[in-house]
Each structure stands twice: as structure tokens, then as C-alpha cells.
Design an enzyme around this catalytic site. Structure first.
Site, PDB file in Angstrom:
ATOM      1  N   TYR A 234       0.836  -1.204   0.000  1.00  0.00           N
ATOM      2  CA  TYR A 234       0.000   0.000   0.000  1.00  0.00           C
ATOM      3  C   TYR A 234       0.864   1.246   0.000  1.00  0.00           C
ATOM      4  O   TYR A 234       1.917   1.284   0.656  1.00  0.00           O
ATOM      5  CB  TYR A 234      -0.861   0.041   1.263  1.00  0.00           C
ATOM      6  CG  TYR A 234      -2.031  -0.897   1.261  1.00  0.00           C
ATOM      7  CD1 TYR A 234      -3.240  -0.524   0.695  1.00  0.00           C
ATOM      8  CD2 TYR A 234      -1.943  -2.144   1.860  1.00  0.00           C
ATOM      9  CE1 TYR A 234      -4.333  -1.368   0.724  1.00  0.00           C
ATOM     10  CE2 TYR A 234      -3.038  -3.005   1.895  1.00  0.00           C
ATOM     11  CZ  TYR A 234      -4.231  -2.606   1.323  1.00  0.00           C
ATOM     12  OH  TYR A 234      -5.304  -3.448   1.350  1.00  0.00           O
TER      13      TYR A 234
ATOM     14  N   ARG B  49      -3.647 -11.921   3.505  1.00  0.00           N
ATOM     15  CA  ARG B  49      -4.874 -11.390   2.919  1.00  0.00           C
ATOM     16  C   ARG B  49      -4.973 -11.830   1.471  1.00  0.00           C
ATOM     17  O   ARG B  49      -4.022 -11.646   0.713  1.00  0.00           O
ATOM     18  CB  ARG B  49      -4.888  -9.852   2.952  1.00  0.00           C
ATOM     19  CG  ARG B  49      -4.910  -9.158   4.294  1.00  0.00           C
ATOM     20  CD  ARG B  49      -6.042  -9.557   5.241  1.00  0.00           C
ATOM     21  NE  ARG B  49      -7.364  -9.808   4.659  1.00  0.00           N
ATOM     22  CZ  ARG B  49      -8.231  -8.870   4.291  1.00  0.00           C
ATOM     23  NH1 ARG B  49      -7.936  -7.608   4.398  1.00  0.00           N
ATOM     24  NH2 ARG B  49      -9.414  -9.201   3.797  1.00  0.00           N
TER      25      ARG B  49
END
Lengths: 242, 205
Positions: free
Chosen positions: A108, A157
Site C-alpha cells: 500500500y 490477505r
């Protein structure tokens, strides 16, 4: 005389409860006491409105909205599209949909993310759009990568895109995450494991949509979002309660 | 027998630690949009008292929640929301909605707005001035809804239908912010306790 009434009660059995030990961060961040039920009044049936002056058409194209001139984000090019409906099956037009995601290596663009996956200099990782009059939306982006997170030592994830949507009332406000059909990490994920019923993740899964691809260019996934519906008032409410 | 054909609301998942990328990228550390949404709640033309609201969100261990994001939804000084069903027109530029980001080191947050007026009750009477708040963060599986009332509105608070709905009188105080003055301006302090002693009242709206 029928007029718009309250929004349907949220079916909390289909949402994760506040405290879910499988997702460890929730344990200290979940209220112990029961929520207090509130019937809708003016502050609940209203909510913020957004228009085309608030956003830019390029905001929906994550491949280019942070890229330098002549460059583009790295990764599997995808179209993400679908409709926003309410529980009555009616389209939700002109509503703001915002998304954010990791890049193709699972990293991110956030000052707090220290994962060793590389930053893509041409990928910001966020987009936003308004649905059209039929509740339809589309984005172009890259498919995000999977990444590890600290829950169990070995928690991962699955590829996912976070989304945030408003509807027309503040009680319809919703933030969630969409996953990609066929991802083997889905059944292993502790955050998906917060859902009370394992079949519910089906409603958070984007489907491969070959009819919407751009051949030789971009593959497509379809994902529909459902917001709370609203009932019509057939009779006057009883004059009691709040 | 055929089934009813209602759809089911999409299930919630946590906003996660990087909610800022999507909803407040400047806080995440980069500029991408021409205009970030929710930075100016009241706008320049709003009537009423200009106020500042500050606070902390505190978890069950007593620690500040440094990555929370709060959304505010409020009426203007005349008690109208900026919405077709909001009770009437509002000032040009008054949106009544904002996004509040914490300081990532301390968890402190604050925002500037105007003090809202009383709003109509569901059927009869008035609701005391309040802000509707919605909290999301890593570890919060579904957004938490609460309200902030004002301690200098004791009379209106005493008859507010929502405060009076809270059976436990001692828990009502968890929704009331404390006023002080700083450089001649009003500052309200509001701590939101997610869990444990003094746990804030959260609503199923």
C-alpha cells in the site's frame, strides 16, 4: 397515501459481530455492551450528497490517475464494474463509491505500510466515481497482490479491494472489501473469517466477466453492491417512542 | 411457495489500517485528487457559532486508537440537514459532513464546524443539538454509530428523545462533550471509549 418511511433494519446476523477473536485486533476495539436500537429520525434518513464537481473523471482510472505522463501502473489490468442496488432491487443513482487497494506486489502507498513488496511509482491505489442514473459504476485498475499481516504469524490477505459507499441516507453508509473469484487464500483469511456464515463471502466476491473485457487489453470482474432498502409508510406511525 | 425477492445488504468488512489511502490520501502521505472530500464541514457561509471539537478514541486497554477515521453528519444552526428531506434549504456551501483523521503518533483528532441547532424528533418534540458520528478502523468489523451532544445544552439534553432512550442514566454522559474556551473560541472535548469502563453508547441505527 404511500410515502418513504424508515430504512429496513440492518440484519446483523449477516455482518461480522464487533468482537471476533479470529481477527485479533477486534478484541480490544469492540464494545462490550449491546448497541441501542434507534428508530430513524431526520439525521438517519438524510446523508451527504456528492456531485460531479466533487470528483474528476480520471479518478476512476487507477492505472493512470497517479501515473507519470506516458507511463502506467504495473500489474494485471482489470475493469471492475457493477451496480449499486438497494434491498428492494432498485438502482442507487448518483452515489459516491470510493475504492482503495494494494498494488500488484501487495504493498500500500501508506506511510504506515512497511511490507517489503515494492512500491509502484505509477500507482496511487485509490479511485472514486459516482454511479450513473441506473446505479452503474466502473473502474479501471490493476489486480492487487496478496500480502501478509500480523494476526497469526502466517496470516495472508487474499487479493482484495476496499470500497466505501454512501447511498442517500447516513444509515446506508457502508465500508467493506471485495475479493476475487477462485482465490485460494479466501478460506484461510481471518478477516473473512469474521463473517458469521461462510456462504456470505459469496456476496463479497467479484466474478470474472468475459463479456465486459476489452479483448487483448483488459480483463473484467463484475461486482454488485446492495445497500439497505427503505419501506413505504402505508399507515401513520404510532405516536410513541423516539 | 416462491421466495420474497428482496436483496440482502452487502456484508461489512473492516476498513483496515489503510483507510486513509482511499478516503484521505493526504493523510496516507500522497496527493492524488484535486480535492479531498470532507475537509470543510460547515463552509464559509454557515450561520451559527463556530466551534472546534477535539478528542481521542480509546480502546479496551485504555490506549488511543491512532488509525481511526470518523465521519460527521450534522444539521446547520437552524436544525436543517443538507439533503432533500433535511427540513429546508441550508446556506450555500454548507454540507454538514466531514471526515476526521487522527494524528498517527498520538491519536488526537479535531475539526472545525458550527454548532448545530435543535432538530425535529421522530414524531413530536425536538432533538437536542448533536453531531452524528460514524467510526471505522482496523479491528472495527462494522462501522460504529454514535452521537455527540453539548454540555452547555443541559435543558435541551434533558428532554432529548434519544438520550432518554438510554435506560442507564450514567451512560448518557458518555455522549456529552465538555465545553471550554481557547483564545476566545469554543472548544468541545469528546472522548470515545470503544470498550470497558465508561464505554460510549453506540447505536444500531
Amino acid at each position: 397515501m404511500m410515502k418513504p418511511g424508515e430504512y429496513y433494519q440492518r440484519d446483523r446476523r449477516a455482518h461480522p459481530p464487533a468482537r471476533t477473536e479470529i481477527y485479533r485486533t477486534s478484541v480490544a476495539r469492540s464494545p462490550n455492551y449491546a448497541l441501542i436500537s434507534l428508530q430513524n429520525s431526520i439525521g438517519e434518513i438524510t446523508g451527504p450528497k456528492f456531485g460531479h464537481g466533487d470528483i474528476d473523471p480520471l479518478d476512476r482510472d487507477l492505472i493512470y490517475n497517479y501515473a507519470q505522463q506516458g507511463e502506467s501502473a504495473i500489474g494485471e489490468r482489470i475493469i471492475l464494474h457493477g451496480r449499486i442496488l438497494d434491498e428492494n432491487g432498485r438502482p442507487v443513482p448518483n452515489t459516491l463509491l470510493e475504492i482503495w487497494q494494494a498494488n500488484a506486489s501487495g504493498r500500500y502507498r501508506h506511510r504506515n505500510d512497511t511490507y517489503l513488496g515494492a512500491i509502484d511509482p505509477n500507482f496511487g491505489g485509490c479511485g472514486r466515481t459516482l454511479t450513473d442514473e441506473n446505479g452503474y459504476y466502473y473502474f479501471r485498475t490493476i489486480k492487487p497482490g496478496a500480502y501478509p499481516f500480523r494476526n497469526n504469524v502466517n496470516s495472508w490477505r487474499p487479493a482484495h479491494v476496499h470500497f466505501s459507499v454512501f447511498g442517500s441516507a447516513f444509515v446506508q453508509r457502508l465500508i467493506s472489501q471485495l475479493y476475487f473469484e477462485g482465490d485460494p487464500l479466501i478460506p484461510q483469511c481471518p478477516i473473512i473469517g469474521t463473517l458469521p456464515d461462510p456462504t456470505v463471502v459469496e456476496r463479497l466476491t467479484a466474478r470474472l466477466d468475459l463479456n465486459a473485457t476489452i479483448p487483448l487489453d483488459t480483463v473484467a470482474y463484475r461486482f454488485d453492491i446492495v445497500l439497505r432498502g427503505r419501506r413505504s409508510t402505508l399507515f401513520e406511525n404510532r405516536l410513541e417512542g423516539n | 411457495m416462491t421466495k420474497l425477492d428482496y436483496l440482502k445488504e452487502t456484508p461489512s468488512q473492516t476498513a483496515g489500517p489503510y483507510v486513509h489511502i482511499g478516503l484521505a490520501p493526504g493523510a496516507a502521505g500522497f496527493e492524488i485528487y484535486k480535492q479531498e472530500l470532507g475537509r470543510d464541514i460547515a463552509g464559509p457561509n454557515a450561520k451559527g457559532e463556530r466551534i472546534r471539537v477535539e478528542g481521542l478514541v480509546i480502546d479496551g486497554t485504555g490506549s488511543p486508537v491512532k488509525d481511526v477515521m470518523i465521519e460527521v453528519w450534522q444539521a446547520n444552526a437552524e436544525g436543517r440537514y443538507a439533503h432533500p428531506e433535511g427540513g429546508g434549504p441550508v446556506e450555500e456551501g454548507f454540507r454538514g459532513w466531514g471526515r476526521v483523521i487522527t494524528d498517527f503518533r498520538t491519536g488526537e483528532w479535531g475539526f472545525d464546524t458550527i454548532k448545530p441547532g435543535c432538530t425535529p424528533g421522530r414524531n413530536v418534540g425536538l432533538q437536542a443539538p448533536h453531531l452524528n458520528l460514524w467510526l471505522v478502523a482496523r479491528g472495527i468489523n462494522i462501522g460504529l454509530s454514535t452521537r455527540m451532544y453539548f454540555d452547555d445544552e443541559a435543558e435541551a439534553n434533558a428532554t432529548d428523545p434519544v438520550l432518554n432512550l438510554i435506560e442507564w442514566q450514567n451512560r448518557r454522559a458518555t455522549l456529552i462533550a465538555t465545553r471550554s474556551e481557547r483564545d476566545g473560541s469554543a472548544v468541545y472535548r469528546f472522548e470515545i471509549r470503544l470498550q470497558g469502563s465508561g464505554e460510549t453508547v453506540f447505536f444500531d441505527v
